[in-house]
Design a protein around this motif. Structure first.
Motif, PDB file in Angstrom:
ATOM      1  N   GLY A   1      -2.139   8.471  -8.983  1.00 34.31           N
ATOM      2  CA  GLY A   1      -2.785   9.372  -9.856  1.00 34.31           C
ATOM      3  C   GLY A   1      -1.649  10.180 -10.160  1.00 34.31           C
ATOM      4  O   GLY A   1      -0.661  10.106 -10.861  1.00 34.31           O
TER       5      GLY A   1
ATOM      6  N   THR B   1      -1.299  -1.400  -3.963  1.00 34.78           N
ATOM      7  CA  THR B   1      -2.533  -0.046  -4.796  1.00 34.78           C
ATOM      8  C   THR B   1      -1.894   0.966  -4.042  1.00 34.78           C
ATOM      9  O   THR B   1      -1.169   1.478  -3.165  1.00 34.78           O
ATOM     10  CB  THR B   1      -2.981  -0.335  -3.961  1.00 34.78           C
ATOM     11  OG1 THR B   1      -4.306   0.958  -3.506  1.00 34.78           O
ATOM     12  CG2 THR B   1      -2.754  -1.337  -2.178  1.00 34.78           C
ATOM     13  N   GLY B   2      -2.411   2.453  -4.901  1.00 35.04           N
ATOM     14  CA  GLY B   2      -1.928   3.935  -4.375  1.00 35.04           C
ATOM     15  C   GLY B   2      -1.261   4.134  -5.461  1.00 35.04           C
ATOM     16  O   GLY B   2      -0.171   3.591  -5.916  1.00 35.04           O
ATOM     17  N   GLY B   3      -0.719   5.570  -5.549  1.00 31.35           N
ATOM     18  CA  GLY B   3       0.195   7.078  -6.349  1.00 31.35           C
ATOM     19  C   GLY B   3      -0.101   6.487  -7.528  1.00 31.35           C
ATOM     20  O   GLY B   3       1.475   6.578  -8.243  1.00 31.35           O
TER      21      GLY B   3
ATOM     22  N   ALA C   1       0.368  -1.198   0.261  1.00 33.90           N
ATOM     23  CA  ALA C   1       0.315  -0.112   0.243  1.00 33.90           C
ATOM     24  C   ALA C   1       0.812   1.408  -0.148  1.00 33.90           C
ATOM     25  O   ALA C   1       1.645   1.335   0.805  1.00 33.90           O
ATOM     26  CB  ALA C   1      -1.003  -0.111   1.103  1.00 33.90           C
ATOM     27  N   ILE C   2       0.740   2.346  -1.025  1.00 35.41           N
ATOM     28  CA  ILE C   2       1.626   3.386  -1.148  1.00 35.41           C
ATOM     29  C   ILE C   2       0.780   4.490   0.044  1.00 35.41           C
ATOM     30  O   ILE C   2      -0.366   5.674  -1.223  1.00 35.41           O
ATOM     31  CB  ILE C   2       2.185   3.334  -2.789  1.00 35.41           C
ATOM     32  CG1 ILE C   2       2.787   2.428  -3.200  1.00 35.41           C
ATOM     33  CG2 ILE C   2       2.886   4.644  -2.717  1.00 35.41           C
ATOM     34  CD1 ILE C   2       3.006   1.812  -4.027  1.00 35.41           C
TER      35      ILE C   2
ATOM     36  N   ASP D   1      -4.767   1.820   6.035  1.00 30.89           N
ATOM     37  CA  ASP D   1      -4.122   1.615   4.959  1.00 30.89           C
ATOM     38  C   ASP D   1      -5.982   0.263   4.616  1.00 30.89           C
ATOM     39  O   ASP D   1      -6.089  -0.589   5.466  1.00 30.89           O
ATOM     40  CB  ASP D   1      -3.257   0.967   4.363  1.00 30.89           C
ATOM     41  CG  ASP D   1      -2.989  -0.450   4.068  1.00 30.89           C
ATOM     42  OD1 ASP D   1      -4.120  -0.127   3.762  1.00 30.89           O
ATOM     43  OD2 ASP D   1      -2.957  -1.443   4.068  1.00 30.89           O
ATOM     44  N   THR D   2      -7.193   0.843   4.292  1.00 28.90           N
ATOM     45  CA  THR D   2      -7.787   0.102   4.381  1.00 28.90           C
ATOM     46  C   THR D   2      -8.417  -1.152   3.028  1.00 28.90           C
ATOM     47  O   THR D   2      -8.688  -1.583   2.579  1.00 28.90           O
ATOM     48  CB  THR D   2      -9.175   0.641   4.397  1.00 28.90           C
ATOM     49  OG1 THR D   2      -9.184   1.397   3.634  1.00 28.90           O
ATOM     50  CG2 THR D   2      -9.312   1.103   5.834  1.00 28.90           C
ATOM     51  N   ASN D   3      -7.666  -0.410   1.456  1.00 28.84           N
ATOM     52  CA  ASN D   3      -7.050  -1.046   0.610  1.00 28.84           C
ATOM     53  C   ASN D   3      -6.726  -2.852   0.842  1.00 28.84           C
ATOM     54  O   ASN D   3      -7.314  -3.108  -0.068  1.00 28.84           O
ATOM     55  CB  ASN D   3      -6.137  -0.457  -0.552  1.00 28.84           C
ATOM     56  CG  ASN D   3      -7.299   1.264  -1.161  1.00 28.84           C
ATOM     57  OD1 ASN D   3      -8.437   0.816  -0.360  1.00 28.84           O
ATOM     58  ND2 ASN D   3      -6.638   1.745  -1.726  1.00 28.84           N
TER      59      ASN D   3
ATOM     60  N   LEU E   1      -0.801   7.189   4.924  1.00 29.07           N
ATOM     61  CA  LEU E   1      -1.097   6.257   5.095  1.00 29.07           C
ATOM     62  C   LEU E   1      -0.218   5.631   5.782  1.00 29.07           C
ATOM     63  O   LEU E   1       0.144   4.476   7.197  1.00 29.07           O
ATOM     64  CB  LEU E   1      -0.765   5.123   4.471  1.00 29.07           C
ATOM     65  CG  LEU E   1      -2.023   5.215   3.237  1.00 29.07           C
ATOM     66  CD1 LEU E   1      -1.491   4.071   2.231  1.00 29.07           C
ATOM     67  CD2 LEU E   1      -3.072   5.120   3.930  1.00 29.07           C
TER      68      LEU E   1
ATOM     69  N   ASP F   1       2.451  11.253  -6.678  1.00 27.86           N
ATOM     70  CA  ASP F   1       2.358   9.611  -7.395  1.00 27.86           C
ATOM     71  C   ASP F   1       3.432   8.756  -7.958  1.00 27.86           C
ATOM     72  O   ASP F   1       3.429   9.416  -9.634  1.00 27.86           O
ATOM     73  CB  ASP F   1       1.068   9.996  -8.342  1.00 27.86           C
ATOM     74  CG  ASP F   1      -0.026  10.221  -7.102  1.00 27.86           C
ATOM     75  OD1 ASP F   1      -0.213   9.851  -6.060  1.00 27.86           O
ATOM     76  OD2 ASP F   1      -0.879  11.147  -7.207  1.00 27.86           O
TER      77      ASP F   1
ATOM     78  N   PRO G   1      -5.539   1.730  -8.214  1.00 26.71           N
ATOM     79  CA  PRO G   1      -5.575   3.053  -7.742  1.00 26.71           C
ATOM     80  C   PRO G   1      -5.830   3.342  -6.798  1.00 26.71           C
ATOM     81  O   PRO G   1      -6.053   1.699  -5.784  1.00 26.71           O
ATOM     82  CB  PRO G   1      -6.595   3.469  -8.475  1.00 26.71           C
ATOM     83  CG  PRO G   1      -6.830   2.575  -9.687  1.00 26.71           C
ATOM     84  CD  PRO G   1      -6.555   1.066  -9.183  1.00 26.71           C
ATOM     85  N   GLY G   2      -5.296   4.407  -5.909  1.00 24.42           N
ATOM     86  CA  GLY G   2      -5.643   4.169  -4.086  1.00 24.42           C
ATOM     87  C   GLY G   2      -7.399   4.446  -3.673  1.00 24.42           C
ATOM     88  O   GLY G   2      -7.333   4.343  -2.932  1.00 24.42           O
ATOM     89  N   VAL G   3      -7.933   5.163  -4.616  1.00 23.18           N
ATOM     90  CA  VAL G   3      -8.996   5.544  -4.470  1.00 23.18           C
ATOM     91  C   VAL G   3      -9.913   4.322  -4.132  1.00 23.18           C
ATOM     92  O   VAL G   3     -10.021   3.724  -5.012  1.00 23.18           O
ATOM     93  CB  VAL G   3      -9.661   6.624  -5.418  1.00 23.18           C
ATOM     94  CG1 VAL G   3     -11.076   6.776  -4.664  1.00 23.18           C
ATOM     95  CG2 VAL G   3      -8.608   7.730  -5.853  1.00 23.18           C
ATOM     96  N   PRO G   4     -10.363   4.055  -2.961  1.00 23.86           N
ATOM     97  CA  PRO G   4     -11.436   2.886  -2.266  1.00 23.86           C
ATOM     98  C   PRO G   4     -12.462   2.537  -3.403  1.00 23.86           C
ATOM     99  O   PRO G   4     -12.026   1.049  -3.795  1.00 23.86           O
ATOM    100  CB  PRO G   4     -11.219   2.771  -1.265  1.00 23.86           C
ATOM    101  CG  PRO G   4     -10.724   3.963  -0.367  1.00 23.86           C
ATOM    102  CD  PRO G   4     -10.179   5.062  -1.635  1.00 23.86           C
TER     103      PRO G   4
ATOM    104  N   ARG H   1      -5.347   8.758   7.974  1.00 26.20           N
ATOM    105  CA  ARG H   1      -5.516   7.604   7.245  1.00 26.20           C
ATOM    106  C   ARG H   1      -5.335   6.094   7.190  1.00 26.20           C
ATOM    107  O   ARG H   1      -3.578   5.634   7.783  1.00 26.20           O
ATOM    108  CB  ARG H   1      -4.938   7.765   6.017  1.00 26.20           C
ATOM    109  CG  ARG H   1      -6.024   8.855   4.834  1.00 26.20           C
ATOM    110  CD  ARG H   1      -6.758   8.558   4.814  1.00 26.20           C
ATOM    111  NE  ARG H   1      -7.844   9.716   3.818  1.00 26.20           N
ATOM    112  CZ  ARG H   1      -8.073  10.321   3.286  1.00 26.20           C
ATOM    113  NH1 ARG H   1      -8.001   8.936   2.034  1.00 26.20           N
ATOM    114  NH2 ARG H   1      -8.982  11.088   3.190  1.00 26.20           N
TER     115      ARG H   1
HETATM  116  P1  AMP Z   1      -3.662   7.930  -4.786  1.00 28.18           P
HETATM  117  O1  AMP Z   1      -4.102   6.662  -5.868  1.00 28.18           O
HETATM  118  O2  AMP Z   1      -2.332   7.297  -4.182  1.00 28.18           O
HETATM  119  O3  AMP Z   1      -4.066   9.017  -5.415  1.00 28.18           O
HETATM  120  O4  AMP Z   1      -4.777   7.933  -3.993  1.00 28.18           O
HETATM  121  C1  AMP Z   1      -5.851   8.515  -3.703  1.00 28.18           C
HETATM  122  C2  AMP Z   1      -7.303   8.357  -3.161  1.00 28.18           C
HETATM  123  O5  AMP Z   1      -6.998   6.890  -2.104  1.00 28.18           O
HETATM  124  C3  AMP Z   1      -6.662   9.146  -1.770  1.00 28.18           C
HETATM  125  O6  AMP Z   1      -7.391   9.993  -0.793  1.00 28.18           O
HETATM  126  C4  AMP Z   1      -6.218   8.405  -0.258  1.00 28.18           C
HETATM  127  O7  AMP Z   1      -5.867   8.580   0.878  1.00 28.18           O
HETATM  128  C5  AMP Z   1      -6.867   7.333  -0.523  1.00 28.18           C
HETATM  129  N1  AMP Z   1      -6.084   5.784  -0.571  1.00 28.18           N
HETATM  130  C6  AMP Z   1      -4.988   5.767  -1.302  1.00 28.18           C
HETATM  131  N2  AMP Z   1      -3.812   4.023  -0.628  1.00 28.18           N
HETATM  132  C7  AMP Z   1      -4.960   4.078   0.014  1.00 28.18           C
HETATM  133  C8  AMP Z   1      -5.727   2.328   0.697  1.00 28.18           C
HETATM  134  N3  AMP Z   1      -4.062   1.711   1.023  1.00 28.18           N
HETATM  135  N4  AMP Z   1      -6.254   2.641   1.810  1.00 28.18           N
HETATM  136  C9  AMP Z   1      -7.692   3.594   1.907  1.00 28.18           C
HETATM  137  N5  AMP Z   1      -7.439   4.271   0.862  1.00 28.18           N
HETATM  138  C10 AMP Z   1      -6.036   5.213   0.307  1.00 28.18           C
END
Ligand code: AMP
Ligand code: MG
Length: 439
Positions: free
Chosen positions: A70, A66-68, A7-8, A19-21, A12, A75, A154-157, A17
């Motif tokens: 954007g 997951t994440g980063g 999880a990135i 990490d629920t993903n 987090l 990102d 993507p990170g958006v849940p 925040r």
């Molecule tokens: P990102 O894709 O990294 O730009 O993340 C976009 C949004 O998703 C941000 O509001 C993050 O806080 C949320 N997000 C990213 N990773 C996680 C995760 N592992 N668990 C929950 N929310 C996340």
């Protein structure tokens, strides 16, 4: 197949925040019997990320990131993974066109920064994102002589959830051949974790140490048995494990259903016994009554309870003799007993529970330190069971433990009266245990 989740996001690593993903990803892995070996959380640092990707690839066959993904400068997942694999990045014209089309559909001009999201790692498969701009990527690679697959999500849940369904599940399904991981949960009250551990030790030998987990919290213990395999085989194995664990742990197991609560199970036992209950609470201030009435339909067996916080009300509402209070103090066995009897008498019920104790943080003494609780249960035939206990922790924990102990004593007393469905306990043993509780 062994998997890891990465999880990135620097957020987090902070306190805002969670990490629920990874929980969503883990559930998908479970549905296909894939064993999760490791979870990592890394901030938005390209160097840290590349290092973590390389480390994880050395240990697993499937890496879910997951994440980063954007459009903003923080990102850096695409760049970091490309660097870790020694691959380049290129602008994918199809992804770029799809991004522009998405903005047009919402009658907006695409900001130039979003063009970054059309950067694709060389050799990667683009995974369309039905709910957002950043597409996911899948990379099949060889790492240290083994095949490995990396998914970038993507990170958006809600975008992640969509891509789990659209891209990850079908890919896993092709490889799992109907295999899944699932678990059964046995819930235990009235025993410390170490004693549960001692009792079930033989099961570690029989089923493997890693297939059984003990979780303690909130005055109860969860025993979780996990199995992987095709449906029929897996359910059969879980049933065998649950039976064995239940036999070893004995009648301390109050349910085999993770969703059941102690108040629910006690309510069911009261219903089966066609018995009723009233409560008299001091230090728990109504918590026990609150728990009992969480269950819809509890009025069938719980007409009510009283909170008697002062000595005067203990006497006025429950008939606790003032001499008893003067001689032994409010926190004492005789007063708990008198409260239980008073509740039973006042509400004309079969059972009455009395709770009195020192919840803290003040009010403790050498003789009655903070955390001292007396619970009494008055039952049919004028018999009263009593337990004194000393719980550690702050006020809230002590109050919760007290309500837990009260429910547990009543549950044990009721085991003799209403035999729960599927009980493997020896009736003679149960009767003996109950007899010793009444004393
Ligand atoms: P990102 O894709 O990294 O730009 O993340 C976009 C949004 O998703 C941000 O509001 C993050 O806080 C949320 N997000 C990213 N990773 C996680 C995760 N592992 N668990 C929950 N929310 C996340
Ligand atoms: Mg981010």
């Amino acid at each position: 197949m062994r998997a890891a989740i990465l999880a990135i996001g620097s957020e987090l690593l902070g306190t805002e925040r969670l990490d629920t993903n990874s929980l969503r990803l883990t559930a998908a892995l479970d549905r296909h019997g894939v064993e999760l070996r490791k979870k990592s959380v890394v901030g938005d640092s390209e160097a840290e990320l590349a290092a973590e990707v390389r480390a994880l690839l050395g240990r697993v066959d499937l890496l879910l990131v997951t994440g980063g993904l954007g459009p903003t400068a923080d990102d850096v997942t695409r760049e970091a993974v490309a660097a870790a694999l020694g691959r380049g990045l290129h602008l994918d014209p199809e992804v770029s066109a799809a991004l522009e089309a998405r903005f047009r559909a919402f009658v907006r001009r695409m900001p130039e920064v979003n063009r970054r999201q059309a950067q694709v790692i060389d050799g990667a498969v683009v995974l369309p994102n039905a709910h957002g701009t950043a597409p996911g990527l899948r990379i099949d690679t060889r790492w240290e002589e083994r095949e490995a697959t990396i998914f970038l999500f993507p990170g958006v849940p809600h975008e992640l959830e969509g891509m789990i369904a659209d891209a990850l599940e079908p890919w896993l399904a092709e490889r799992s051949a109907g295999t899944a991981r699932s678990s059964v949960t046995l819930k235990i009250s009235g025993l410390p974790e170490s004693e549960v551990e001692e009792r079930i030790a033989p099961a570690y030998e029989e089923f493997g140490r890693e297939s059984i987990t003990i979780l303690a919290g909130g005055g109860e213990i969860k025993l979780i048995a996990t199995a992987a395999g095709p449906e029929g085989e897996r359910t059969a194995r879980l049933a065998v494990m649950a039976d064995r664990l239940a036999l070893l742990a004995g009648d301390a197991v109050y349910t085999r259903n993770a969703d059941d609560t102690l108040e629910q199970v006690v309510g069911e036992l009261l219903r089966q016994a066609k018995a009723t209950l009233a409560t008299a609470e001091s230090c728990t201030g109504g918590l026990l009554a609150e728990r009992l009435t969480r269950i819809a339909g509890s009025s069938d067996y719980f007409p009510g309870g009283v909170v008697t916080y002062s000595n005067a009300e203990k006497s006025r509402l429950l008939g606790v003799p003032p001499e008893l209070l003067a001689e032994h103090g409010a926190v004492s066995e005789p007063v708990a007993r008198a409260m239980a009897e008073g509740a039973r008498r006042s509400f004309s019920t079969d059972y009455g529970i009395g709770i009195t104790g020192v919840a803290g943080p003040g009010g403790g003494s050498e003789e009655k330190p903070v955390g001292t609780i007396h619970v009494a249960v008055a039952g049919p035939g004028g018999r009263v069971a009593h337990r004194r206990f000393r719980f550690p922790g702050g006020r809230e924990r002590v109050r919760w433990f007290a309500s837990q102990l009260a429910l547990e004593i009543l549950r044990r007393l009721l085991l003799d009266v209403s035999r729960p469905a599927g009980s493997t306990a020896d009736p003679g043993q149960v009767a003996k245990a109950v007899e010793s509780l009444w004393r």
